[in-house]
Every structure is written in structure tokens, then in C-alpha cells.
Design a protein around this motif. Structure first.
Motif: not given
Length: 98
Positions: A47-75
Motif C-alpha cells: 500500500s501507499l499512503v499519501m497526503n499530497g506532499e508526503d508518501f509512505q509505503f506499507l507491506k502486510l504479510i498474513k501468515q502465521d501472524k500478521l506483520m507489517y512494515a513501513l518504508s521511509d517517508r518520502f516528501t
């Protein structure tokens, strides 16, 4: 939420695109909630969330347990416009998903 774009495993969540003061931190839980609806739980969801000037990527893995990771924030407001980095990341995710 202003826009939610779904393309297989890549979900783009654009929040409050007219108000750049809106924090991405408020959008991340919303994006993760939508990502949990991925009909392919054996594959990661991006996923990519953005607000018009900032951007951040997310990754979600659903296996044995839920895990997510965030990228650096880009601007857009650093010396080097980081929009090009965001576009390159989107291209690489597209290649991985194809």
C-alpha cells in the motif's frame, strides 16, 4: 479517505489530498484495515499512503501472524524531489507483482 485504488496486491490510499497537514500516521491504521481484506492471504499486500506532499509505503504479510512494515517517508520538500524515488518504487513493486 479521498481515494482508494485497488490493483491486485497493490492498494493505493490517498488521504486528505488537499490538506498536506493531515498526518500519514492517521492513515496507516486505515490502510492496514483495508489491506486485511486482501482475498489472497498467502501473498503480501502493498500500500501507499499519501497526503499530497508526503508518501509512505506499507507491506502486510498474513501468515502465521500478521506483520507489517513501513518504508521511509518520502516528501516533495527535500532538496531532491523524492517523487522520482516514489515512482521507481511503484515500478519495482509492479514488476514483483507481475
Amino acid at each position: 479517505m479521498d481515494v482508494l485504488v485497488l490493483q491486485d496486491q497493490l492498494w493505493l490510499l490517498i488521504i486528505e489530498s488537499k490538506r498536506s497537514s493531515f498526518s500519514l500516521a492517521k492513515a496507516i491504521p486505515q490502510a492496514l484495515t483495508y489491506m486485511l481484506a486482501n482475498p489472497h492471504p498467502d501473498r503480501p499486500t502493498y500500500s501507499l499512503v499519501m497526503n499530497g506532499e508526503d508518501f509512505q509505503f506499507l507491506k502486510l504479510i498474513k501468515q502465521d501472524k500478521l506483520m507489517y512494515a513501513l518504508s521511509d517517508r518520502f516528501t516533495l520538500y527535500r532538496r531532491e524531489n523524492e517523487l522520482y524515488k516514489v515512482l521507481n518504487i511503484l515500478k519495482k513493486i509492479g514488476q514483483v507483482l507481475n
